[in-house]
Design a protein around this motif. Structure first.
Motif, PDB file in Angstrom:
ATOM      1  N   GLN A   1      -3.504  -8.198  11.174  1.00 55.04           N
ATOM      2  CA  GLN A   1      -3.984  -7.109  11.200  1.00 55.04           C
ATOM      3  C   GLN A   1      -3.674  -6.124   9.421  1.00 55.04           C
ATOM      4  O   GLN A   1      -4.723  -5.550   8.334  1.00 55.04           O
ATOM      5  N   THR A   2      -2.614  -5.189  10.346  1.00 55.91           N
ATOM      6  CA  THR A   2      -1.634  -4.171   9.443  1.00 55.91           C
ATOM      7  C   THR A   2      -1.151  -4.705   8.245  1.00 55.91           C
ATOM      8  O   THR A   2      -1.079  -4.435   7.301  1.00 55.91           O
TER       9      THR A   2
ATOM     10  N   ASP B   1      -2.179  -7.799   6.397  1.00 56.50           N
ATOM     11  CA  ASP B   1      -3.770  -7.978   5.636  1.00 56.50           C
ATOM     12  C   ASP B   1      -3.654  -6.346   4.453  1.00 56.50           C
ATOM     13  O   ASP B   1      -4.440  -6.279   3.739  1.00 56.50           O
ATOM     14  N   ILE B   2      -3.733  -5.214   5.810  1.00 50.89           N
ATOM     15  CA  ILE B   2      -4.290  -3.927   4.725  1.00 50.89           C
ATOM     16  C   ILE B   2      -3.235  -3.699   4.371  1.00 50.89           C
ATOM     17  O   ILE B   2      -3.644  -2.613   3.156  1.00 50.89           O
ATOM     18  N   ILE B   3      -2.172  -3.740   4.827  1.00 53.44           N
ATOM     19  CA  ILE B   3      -0.915  -2.865   3.552  1.00 53.44           C
ATOM     20  C   ILE B   3      -1.059  -3.911   2.628  1.00 53.44           C
ATOM     21  O   ILE B   3       0.096  -3.955   1.089  1.00 53.44           O
TER      22      ILE B   3
ATOM     23  N   ASN C   1     -10.133   6.562   4.528  1.00 48.48           N
ATOM     24  CA  ASN C   1      -9.847   6.412   5.877  1.00 48.48           C
ATOM     25  C   ASN C   1      -9.321   7.559   6.685  1.00 48.48           C
ATOM     26  O   ASN C   1     -10.336   7.658   8.009  1.00 48.48           O
TER      27      ASN C   1
ATOM     28  N   PRO D   1      -1.057   2.644   8.482  1.00 49.91           N
ATOM     29  CA  PRO D   1      -2.716   2.714   9.348  1.00 49.91           C
ATOM     30  C   PRO D   1      -2.953   1.769  10.747  1.00 49.91           C
ATOM     31  O   PRO D   1      -3.099   0.444  10.087  1.00 49.91           O
ATOM     32  N   GLY D   2      -3.901   2.244  11.319  1.00 47.01           N
ATOM     33  CA  GLY D   2      -4.468   2.110  12.631  1.00 47.01           C
ATOM     34  C   GLY D   2      -3.675   1.056  13.860  1.00 47.01           C
ATOM     35  O   GLY D   2      -4.352   0.642  14.512  1.00 47.01           O
TER      36      GLY D   2
ATOM     37  N   LEU E   1       0.899  -1.340   0.251  1.00 43.66           N
ATOM     38  CA  LEU E   1       0.009   0.201  -0.176  1.00 43.66           C
ATOM     39  C   LEU E   1       0.790   1.339  -0.116  1.00 43.66           C
ATOM     40  O   LEU E   1       0.371   2.343  -0.479  1.00 43.66           O
TER      41      LEU E   1
ATOM     42  N   TRP F   1      -5.987   5.548  -0.004  1.00 42.34           N
ATOM     43  CA  TRP F   1      -6.329   5.067   1.139  1.00 42.34           C
ATOM     44  C   TRP F   1      -6.998   5.979   2.297  1.00 42.34           C
ATOM     45  O   TRP F   1      -7.869   6.167   2.923  1.00 42.34           O
TER      46      TRP F   1
END
Length: 482
Positions: free
Chosen positions: A288-289, A291-293, A368, A326-327, A176, A364
Motif C-alpha cells: 500500500q505504501t 502505491d502511495i509513493i 493529507n 506516509p501512513g 513522491l 501531499w
C-alpha cells in the motif's frame, strides 16, 4: 505555519534548522531586514520566534517569554549561541532532540577529527553530550562509525588517488519523496544514447587528466542506472573499463535500485564487467505504501529481483529502506524488517524520510497532513535490531534538513562489506570526480580545503553544454595533475 523574525543575517540557518527540529509539523518562514514588504505584511501576525542580535549578545522571544544571551569572548560564540537557543527551545517545548543542537549533515566528522587528535572514546562521547547536547546513544553511534571509517580509509590514496562518480539521471517513475536529479525514462529514451555519449566524453577527459593518479572506487548512481538498456549499459561500462586502470579499484558499485528496472540481461552485463556491489532498494515491504509513493515495483518484484541478482552471482547486495513514509506504523516497519532479514542482504541503508522542498511530498503533506509521517525512537530501534540480526554494523551516517523525527540515515553492513565510496562522500577525505547531469565534483586539497564543481542538472542542457562542463572541471581540477 509560523514565522521567525531576525534582525541580522548569518543567524537564519542555525535558528531555522533548530526551530524546525523542535516543530517538525510546522512550515516555518524567516523574516529578515531585507525581506520584501508584501512578505512582511503577510507573515507579521504569524511571528512566534523573534531574535534581536546585538554586538554583545542577543534577545530571543518565544511563547514562554524573553531570554537573553551574552556573547562570550573568543571563538566559540556560535557554539555558545546554539547551546543558548537549544536551551530556550527545550524549555519552551518540553522536548529533547536526539542530536541536540547539531544541524550539520555530517555529525561523525567531529568524532573522526577528535580520534585523529588522539582523544579517547569516552572523551569524545562527553564532548558530544556537553557541547552539542546529544544523547549518549547518538554520541556513541557517531564514535562507533568514525572508528570504522578510520580503519577502512587507512588504505586509501589520499594525495595521489581519487574516486569516480557517474550519474544516470533517469528512473522508471519519480517517487513522491524524491528531489534528486531524475527524469522518467519514458520521455527521454530517444536522448539516452546521446547522454551516454556525453558521459563518455567526460570520462575521456578525466581518464587523460588523471592518468597519473590511482583510482580507488567507482560508483554509478542516479536516478536508476539500470533504466539503461543492456546494450547502453554495456557500452558505458566497456568504455569505462577501457579508459581507466581498475587494478587498484577496491569497490565498483552500480545502483540497480528499482526492481522494475532490473532484468537478467542487465545484471549479466554488470557482473561481466566486474561490478562488485549493487543495490536492490525496496524502501518498504508494504504494498500500500509503495502505491502511495509512486514506486511501481511490487514487493514480489523486489524479492524476485533480489533472488535473480544472487543467482547471477552477486555476493554484495545492499537494500535501502525509508522510515517515516506516509501512513506507516511501527508494525509496518517491523514487517518490512522481518522480510528483509529473511532475504539477508549484505548491507542495509536505513533512511529517515526527509521532506524536500522540490519533491511532490510537499504537496501531499498539504493535502493529507504531516501527522501521516510517523518516525520514532521505536522505528529506528526496530531497524537497528534488524541490522544486528543480520550481523551488520553501522559504518556511515548522515543527516538532512527536515528529517522525520530529527533522526539520521545510517548505513549498516557486514564488516567485510563496508562501502568505501559511501564513507568517502561523507568524510570528504579524497577528491571525487563526478560525471553526468547534476553531479558535483569535489577537489580535496592537502590542507583539507574543498572546492566544488557542478554540472548542470537539466539533461538537455548537459548534452548541449558538455564542452562547458569539461571546461568547468578543468578550472577546478586542471592543475591537480601533471
Amino acid at each position: 505555519m509560523f514565522a521567525i523574525e531576525i534582525n541580522k543575517e548569518n543567524y537564519e540557518y542555525d535558528i531555522q534548522a533548530l526551530v524546525k527540529s523542535f516543530y517538525p509539523e510546522e512550515q516555518i518562514a524567516v523574516l529578515l531586514p531585507e525581506s520584501r514588504e508584501d512578505k512582511r505584511r503577510e507573515l507579521q501576525d504569524k511571528v512566534r520566534v523573534r531574535l534581536i542580535v546585538r554586538e554583545d549578545g542577543a534577545e530571543l522571544t518565544v511563547d514562554s517569554g524573553t531570554y537573553h544571551w551574552a556573547k562570550p569572548e573568543g571563538k566559540d560564540s556560535k557554539g555558545s549561541f546554539k547551546r543558548f537557543l537549544y536551551d530556550v527551545l527545550q524549555k519552551d517545548t518540553g522536548k529533547s532532540l536526539p542530536w541536540g543542537n547539531l544541524t550539520g549533515i555530517r555529525p561523525t566528522k567531529i568524532a573522526y577529527g577528535l580520534l585523529e587528535q588522539g582523544k579517547s572514546r569516552e572523551e569524545i562521547v562527553k564532548h558530544y553530550m556537553g557541547e552539542y547536547y546529544t544523547s549518549r546513544e547518538k554520541a556513541e553511534l557517531a564514535v562507533d562509525i568514525a572508528e570504522r571509517e578510520r580503519r577502512l580509509l587507512s588504505g586509501i590514496h589520499y594525495q595521489n588517488g581519487y574516486s569516480l562518480y557517474i550519474g544516470i539521471p533517469f528512473c522508471p517513475t519519480t517517487c513522491l519523496y524524491c528531489s534528486f536529479t531524475s527524469y522518467p525514462i519514458g520521455g527521454w529514451r530517444k536522448q539516452v544514447d546521446i547522454y551516454v555519449d556525453c558521459v563518455i566524453k567526460e570520462m575521456e577527459y578525466t581518464a587523460e587528466k588523471y592518468r597519473h593518479k590511482i583510482l580507488d572506487s567507482v560508483y554509478v548512481g542516479g536516478g536508476t542506472p539500470t533504466t539503461l538498456e543492456p546494450e547502453q549499459l554495456d557500452r558505458l561500462l566497456s568504455r569505462l573499463k577501457g579508459l581507466f586502470d581498475f587494478r587498484n579499484v577496491k569497490e565498483f558499485t552500480v545502483e540497480a535500485g528499482r526492481a522494475d528496472s532490473i532484468t537478467e540481461d542487465k545484471l549479466q552485463v554488470l557482473y561481466r564487467h566486474g561490478v562488485t556491489r549493487i543495490s536492490v532498494n525496496p524502501q518498504t515491504m508494504k504494498q500500500q505504501t509503495l502505491d502511495i509513493i509512486g514506486r511501481k515495483a511490487s514487493v514480489k518484484q523486489v524479492e524476485e529481483a533480489y533472488a535473480l541478482a544472487r543467482r547471477v552471482g552477486f555476493d554484495n547486495i545492499n537494500m535501502d529502506l525509508i522510515l517515516g513514509l506516509p501512513g506507516e506504523t511501527e508494525e509496518d516497519v517491523r514487517h518490512t524488517i522481518d522480510r528483509v532479514v529473511e532475504l539477508a542482504p549484505d548491507s542495509l541503508t536505513v533512511h529517515s524520510l526527509a521532506v524536500k522542498r522540490a519533491s511532490k511530498l510537499n504537496q501531499w503533506i498539504q493535502e493529507n497532513g504531516v501527522s501521516m509521517l510517523h518516525n520514532t525512537d521505536e522505528t529506528m530501534r526496530i531497524a537497528a535490531e534488524g541490522a544486528e540480526r543480520l550481523g551488520l554494523v553501522p559504518y556511515y551516517l548522515y543527516r538532512q534538513k527536515n528529517m522525520s523525527g530529527n533522526f539520521e540515515n545510517v548505513g549498516y553492513a557486514k564488516e567485510d562489506r563496508l562501502s568505501l565510496y559511501n564513507i568517502l562522500i561523507m568524510e570528504e577525505k579524497q577528491t571525487i570526480v563526478a560525471l553526468g547531469a547534476g553531479s558535483i565534483s569535489k577537489r580535496v586539497y592537502p590542507d583539507g580545503r574543498i572546492e566544488r564543481c557542478e554540472n548542470v542538472k537539466d539533461v538537455s542542457q548537459y548534452i548541449d553544454r558538455i564542452d562547458e562542463m569539461i571546461e568547468r572541471k578543468e578550472a577546478v581540477l586542471g592543475d591537480e595533475c601533471p
